[in-house]
Design a protein around this motif. Structure first.
Motif, PDB file in Angstrom:
ATOM      1  N   ALA A 123      -2.476   0.154   9.392  1.00 47.24           N
ATOM      2  CA  ALA A 123      -2.907  -1.060   8.703  1.00 47.24           C
ATOM      3  C   ALA A 123      -3.102  -2.230   9.672  1.00 47.24           C
ATOM      4  O   ALA A 123      -4.057  -3.001   9.553  1.00 47.24           O
ATOM      5  CB  ALA A 123      -1.905  -1.442   7.628  1.00 47.24           C
ATOM      6  N   TYR A 162     -10.313  -7.430  11.178  1.00 46.46           N
ATOM      7  CA  TYR A 162     -10.964  -8.279  10.189  1.00 46.46           C
ATOM      8  C   TYR A 162     -10.850  -9.757  10.578  1.00 46.46           C
ATOM      9  O   TYR A 162     -11.827 -10.504  10.565  1.00 46.46           O
ATOM     10  CB  TYR A 162     -10.354  -8.069   8.801  1.00 46.46           C
ATOM     11  CG  TYR A 162     -10.794  -9.126   7.825  1.00 46.46           C
ATOM     12  CD1 TYR A 162     -12.100  -9.130   7.322  1.00 46.46           C
ATOM     13  CD2 TYR A 162      -9.935 -10.150   7.441  1.00 46.46           C
ATOM     14  CE1 TYR A 162     -12.523 -10.116   6.453  1.00 46.46           C
ATOM     15  CE2 TYR A 162     -10.348 -11.148   6.570  1.00 46.46           C
ATOM     16  CZ  TYR A 162     -11.645 -11.129   6.078  1.00 46.46           C
ATOM     17  OH  TYR A 162     -12.065 -12.110   5.239  1.00 46.46           O
ATOM     18  N   TRP A 180      -5.079  -0.883  -2.488  1.00 44.82           N
ATOM     19  CA  TRP A 180      -3.745  -1.434  -2.415  1.00 44.82           C
ATOM     20  C   TRP A 180      -3.230  -1.748  -3.799  1.00 44.82           C
ATOM     21  O   TRP A 180      -3.969  -2.076  -4.696  1.00 44.82           O
ATOM     22  CB  TRP A 180      -3.731  -2.715  -1.580  1.00 44.82           C
ATOM     23  CG  TRP A 180      -4.159  -2.484  -0.177  1.00 44.82           C
ATOM     24  CD1 TRP A 180      -5.422  -2.519   0.296  1.00 44.82           C
ATOM     25  CD2 TRP A 180      -3.322  -2.155   0.897  1.00 44.82           C
ATOM     26  NE1 TRP A 180      -5.444  -2.235   1.627  1.00 44.82           N
ATOM     27  CE2 TRP A 180      -4.168  -2.006   2.031  1.00 44.82           C
ATOM     28  CE3 TRP A 180      -1.934  -1.945   1.053  1.00 44.82           C
ATOM     29  CZ2 TRP A 180      -3.667  -1.672   3.279  1.00 44.82           C
ATOM     30  CZ3 TRP A 180      -1.465  -1.632   2.306  1.00 44.82           C
ATOM     31  CH2 TRP A 180      -2.327  -1.498   3.403  1.00 44.82           C
ATOM     32  N   LEU A 223      -8.097  -9.279   2.484  1.00 46.04           N
ATOM     33  CA  LEU A 223      -7.251  -8.314   3.176  1.00 46.04           C
ATOM     34  C   LEU A 223      -7.093  -7.053   2.334  1.00 46.04           C
ATOM     35  O   LEU A 223      -7.055  -5.933   2.863  1.00 46.04           O
ATOM     36  CB  LEU A 223      -5.878  -8.924   3.484  1.00 46.04           C
ATOM     37  CG  LEU A 223      -5.856 -10.006   4.561  1.00 46.04           C
ATOM     38  CD1 LEU A 223      -4.437 -10.493   4.804  1.00 46.04           C
ATOM     39  CD2 LEU A 223      -6.470  -9.500   5.875  1.00 46.04           C
ATOM     40  N   ILE A 228       3.252  -7.166   8.725  1.00 47.05           N
ATOM     41  CA  ILE A 228       2.950  -5.844   8.188  1.00 47.05           C
ATOM     42  C   ILE A 228       4.174  -4.969   8.445  1.00 47.05           C
ATOM     43  O   ILE A 228       4.508  -4.679   9.595  1.00 47.05           O
ATOM     44  CB  ILE A 228       1.695  -5.252   8.853  1.00 47.05           C
ATOM     45  CG1 ILE A 228       0.509  -6.234   8.652  1.00 47.05           C
ATOM     46  CG2 ILE A 228       1.356  -3.887   8.261  1.00 47.05           C
ATOM     47  CD1 ILE A 228      -0.673  -5.954   9.526  1.00 47.05           C
ATOM     48  N   VAL A 280      -6.513  -2.741  11.401  1.00 47.75           N
ATOM     49  CA  VAL A 280      -7.562  -3.085  10.428  1.00 47.75           C
ATOM     50  C   VAL A 280      -7.518  -4.592  10.119  1.00 47.75           C
ATOM     51  O   VAL A 280      -8.533  -5.285  10.137  1.00 47.75           O
ATOM     52  CB  VAL A 280      -7.382  -2.275   9.123  1.00 47.75           C
ATOM     53  CG1 VAL A 280      -8.434  -2.665   8.101  1.00 47.75           C
ATOM     54  CG2 VAL A 280      -7.452  -0.789   9.428  1.00 47.75           C
ATOM     55  N   VAL A 281      -6.285  -5.077   9.843  1.00 50.03           N
ATOM     56  CA  VAL A 281      -6.110  -6.496   9.531  1.00 50.03           C
ATOM     57  C   VAL A 281      -6.556  -7.360  10.716  1.00 50.03           C
ATOM     58  O   VAL A 281      -7.298  -8.326  10.570  1.00 50.03           O
ATOM     59  CB  VAL A 281      -4.638  -6.779   9.172  1.00 50.03           C
ATOM     60  CG1 VAL A 281      -4.366  -8.277   9.103  1.00 50.03           C
ATOM     61  CG2 VAL A 281      -4.277  -6.106   7.870  1.00 50.03           C
ATOM     62  N   SER A 319       0.842  -1.191   0.000  1.00 49.22           N
ATOM     63  CA  SER A 319       0.000   0.000   0.000  1.00 49.22           C
ATOM     64  C   SER A 319       0.877   1.242   0.000  1.00 49.22           C
ATOM     65  O   SER A 319       1.899   1.284   0.673  1.00 49.22           O
ATOM     66  CB  SER A 319      -0.887   0.011   1.243  1.00 49.22           C
ATOM     67  OG  SER A 319      -1.360   1.317   1.447  1.00 49.22           O
ATOM     68  N   THR A 370      -8.332  -3.393   3.785  1.00 54.23           N
ATOM     69  CA  THR A 370      -7.311  -2.385   4.059  1.00 54.23           C
ATOM     70  C   THR A 370      -7.340  -1.253   3.037  1.00 54.23           C
ATOM     71  O   THR A 370      -6.444  -0.419   3.012  1.00 54.23           O
ATOM     72  CB  THR A 370      -5.913  -3.032   4.089  1.00 54.23           C
ATOM     73  OG1 THR A 370      -5.776  -3.850   2.934  1.00 54.23           O
ATOM     74  CG2 THR A 370      -5.720  -3.852   5.322  1.00 54.23           C
TER      75      THR A 370
END
Lengths: 510, 279
Positions: free
Chosen positions: A165, A172, A506, A499, A466, A168-169, A157, A503
């Motif tokens: 990030a 989820y 991307w 993903l 990440i 968020v991951v 990204s 996110t």
């Protein structure tokens, strides 16, 4: 493109060692880490094998060598036993079925099966500790090598930071009910999660099911019985001859079974449509159950199950006897005699009692009855009457010369002959009690569940990293599976797509 | 009866499928592949109609039952199952060459069913022992299992052929059939499916025998041979999963397993058996 069972160790069992392509140094390190086991790579076993992410594993052999244990757990023994079982079975199918019991019920055949069970049990026990360790294992989330060695997907990204990030991951994945292990390390954020951990035990379930089935079979052969009985219409039985089971010979049922009626129903083309026996079960002098027994519809009473098996006709208790009065111009009379009941002879010439009925006298002479005749003066004599008198006389003339017992004219003024013995239908029932059958059926259900789990579920483990890279955020997803690497790749594709969506925008970069 | 007539025509359709797949193997031209697939789908539809009509006709005769009760009916069902499973494999692998090794099996079974003098093709009423829902479950699971093993067998034969591929050998045949790894994997997957279904087939047969004859296992030759087949495939799965066996050795096991299947299916009929009504 191929897979290896999860019973091999994942390399995570030995943190710090990269086992994707083990060389001798790796093996040495592994051996140091795990003093109890001798480590060999898969390649030692099979030089042809191509190592890839799916089949990476270590074969661990216990260094403690108990020779008996090693023998019992050996795959060679399994092969020998299974081959013996197969050869013996093949041989059993080539000889006549009634003789094949010599093989299948012999001690040595049962011993083969017994040792297969032991072999199965020892193999499972031998591997279980390793599987349990794998099951309890919590791999560390920050494993950078994984992203180079295992199947990996990456997205990059340009418009987010690592600390934006990562939540968020994680959110989820938590929404998908994964239990996450999270770790921050060196400016990167790591996540580890997995699914199908219980799949590790599925193969044990299959092997356990086989053992349960064998236990059921043993239970049945020790505590059960199986026999066969004929019941003529209108007659009752309270015992039967046991053909299989611990106690051969007669067995009292503890209740009475009565056959009220037996019927065969036919299709138009003459083939049988239905065999049916109307039975009543009498316990303690009272009729406790009444039912129609048909093929495929057994009846169970007091733990004993009855199956419609065959039928036939047999001699009943009545016979028709023909009398010729030699003094009165060969006057013919026919009398119906019933076993044990006296019948008056014509014109008060005495009485006749039917004392025995034979379907086939001495298995040679065909149907015959024994009658006792008694004159009004009290003189008695006994005579055997044959249905095929002429034939028997021709064949065994000396018998007729020797004894008056076979002379049909021995009682003047009559000549007796046997017209017919009344025949009665009987039903043939298979009777058995098998307390092991429930174990067998439980084993059947479990083996199917076990096979489904073994073949269609796998233990899949995922790592996400990440990391910041040149002003961008790079998300890497790696996955490892105990089996079905193709399915694993597909799952990675699906997951990375999700993903990507959660996110935001991307740039995809494989 | 119209169903047996239709099914005897389908025999020829399957033969032409085989020819079309062969031509595809030789020429490598996609048009023959398309024709072969089209013919196979047409044959499959005809096979389905034949089985359906036979079912319907049995009800018209007043002895209605699913057409799964004698050797003729098992053969037409087996061909149907082989072709159905093959079409699924073809769709998933997008490789049509496997058809040349699988359609002959369906063709031979239908030919045997339709043109052998030993086979009664009339609709027979069910004798009492066969009047059970377990019959349907037993026959369907067994024959889908056999079908999966048959396809695995076809793939193993392809594997043996593929092994002859030389480095400089660029013949069309070797170019268009799947690679050895793919054949190996596909064959293994078929065995997994077959093994699961054979297990279910043995179990349903066993439960049925328990209700019909009062014993779930009698060492009847058919039972015994199905167990031998089961052991061979179990050994094959263990060799692959536990020992990492692949390729040639596994293909040999797959062929051995299928020979056992054939003996369980046909050979046992020459031995004395409780399954004698399937003759």
């Amino acid at each position: 493109m191929f897979s290896i069972n999860m019973l091999f160790f994942y390399h995570e069992s030995f943190p710090g060692v990269n086992c994707f392509d083990l060389d001798d140094t790796d093996v040495a390190v592994c051996n140091k880490l795990c003093y109890r086991f001798k480590i060999r790579t898969l390649r030692d076993r099979n030089p042809e094998i191509k190592i890839n992410t799916a089949n990476i594993g270590l074969i661990m052999t216990d260094k403690k060598t108990n020779p008996l244990w090693n023998l019992l757990k050996s795959v060679k023994l399994t092969l020998v036993l299974l081959s013996l079982l197969a050869i013996a079975s093949v041989f059993g199918t080539l000889i006549q079925q009634q003789d094949s019991a010599v093989i299948y019920h012999s001690l040595w055949f049962r011993l083969i099966i017994f040792f297969i069970a032991i072999n199965l049990l020892v193999c499972s026990m031998d591997r279980l500790p390793a599987t349990l360790r794998l099951f309890r294992l919590a791999p560390s989330p920050d494993r950078s090598r994984i992203f180079e060695d295992a199947a990996t997907r990456t997205i990059i990204s340009g418009n987010a930071a690592v600390d934006q990030a990562a939540p968020v991951v994680q959110k989820y994945l938590r929404g998908r009910h994964y239990k996450l292990a999270v770790k921050e390390s060196g400016g990167s954020s790591f996540v580890y999660f997995e699914k199908g951990r219980f799949s590790l035990f599925s193969v044990y379930l299959v092997h356990l099911s086989v053992l349960i089935i064998l236990i059921g079979a043993i239970t049945g052969s020790i505590f059960g019985f199986s026999g066969y009985v004929n019941i003529p219409e209108g007659a009752s039985i309270d015992s039967l001859v046991i053909s299989e089971g611990k106690s051969h010979g007669h067995r009292d049922l503890g209740f009475v079974v009565r056959c009220e009626k037996f019927m065969v129903d036919y299709y138009d083309n003459g083939s049988p449509r239905e065999y049916r026996s109307d039975l009543s079960f009498i316990a303690g002098g009272r009729e406790a159950l009444k039912g129609s027994l048909r093929v495929n519809h057994p009846i169970t009473f007091m733990g004993v199950t009855f199956y419609q098996s065959s039928y036939g006709a047999a001699a009943g208790e009545k016979a028709r006897i023909r009398l010729i009065n030699n003094e009165k111009g060969a006057e013919e009379t026919i009398i119906e005699a019933e076993l044990g009941k006296a019948v008056m002879l014509p014109e008060n010439m005495g009485e006749l009692t039917l004392t025995d009925i034979k379907d086939n006298l001495m298995d040679l002479m065909g149907p015959a009855v024994l009658v006792s005749v008694r004159s009004p003066e009290g003189q008695g004599s006994q005579i055997w009457l044959f249905q095929e008198y002429e034939l028997v006389r021709e064949r065994y003339p000396e018998m007729f010369d020797m004894s008056l017992k076979f002379n049909p004219s021995a009682y003047t003024p009559f000549t007796f002959s046997l017209d017919e013995i009344e025949s009665v239908n009987y039903t043939g029932l298979q009777v058995s009690r098998d307390p092991g059958v429930k174990f067998v059926f439980i084993g059947f259900v479990l083996i199917v569940i076990g096979l489904l789990l073994t073949f269609f579920t796998s233990h899949r483990r995922f790592w996400i990293r990440i990391a910041g890279e040149k002003g961008n955020v790079k998300i890497s997803l790696a996955g490892m599976a105990g089996k079905n690497p193709v399915g694993m790749e597909r799952e990675l594709d699906r997951l990375i797509l999700k993903l990507k969506k959660v996110t935001g925008e991307w740039k995809h970069n494989d | 009866m119209i169903n047996t007539v239709i099914l005897s025509y389908i025999t020829f359709v399957y033969f032409f499928c085989f020819l079309a797949y062969l031509v595809l193997l030789v020429t490598g031209r996609e048009v023959f592949g398309k024709a072969a697939t089209f013919l196979t789908i047409a044959g499959f539809i005809g096979n389905t109609i034949g089985i359906g009509l036979r079912w319907f006709e049995s009800y018209k005769l007043g002895v209605g039952h699913a057409p799964l009760s004698n050797l003729y009916e098992s053969l037409i069902f087996f061909s149907w199952a082989v072709v159905l499973l093959y079409l699924i494999v073809e769709r998933r692998t997008r490789n049509k060459t496997i058809g040349a090794f699988v359609t002959p099996i369906a063709f031979l079974c239908l030919a045997y069913a339709s043109f052998s003098d030993n086979i009664v093709d009339g609709i027979q009423p069910l004798v009492p022992a066969l009047q059970s829902n377990w019959l349907t479950a037993h026959v369907i699971t067994c024959f889908f299992g056999y079908a999966a093993f048959a396809i695995s067998f076809g793939m193993s034969i392809m594997y043996f052929l593929k092994m002859n591929e030389g480095h400089d050998n660029r013949s069309i045949f070797f170019r268009i059939i799947p690679g050895r790894d793919i054949l190996d994997e596909l064959s293994y997957q078929m065995v997994v499916i077959g093994f699961l279904l054979l297990t279910l087939g043995i179990i349903t047969g066993s439960v049925w025998a328990h209700t019909a004859w009062g014993s779930y296992w009698t060492w009847d030759p058919k039972e015994t041979w199905s167990l031998i087949t089961w052991i061979v495939y179990a050994a094959m799965l263990h060799a692959r999963l536990m020992r990492g066996w692949q390729g040639k050795r596994l293909a040999i096991l797959s062929v051995t397993g299928f020979l056992c299947v054939l003996f369980t299916y046909f050979g046992v009929n020459y031995l004395s058996s409780l399954h004698s009504y399937s003759l």
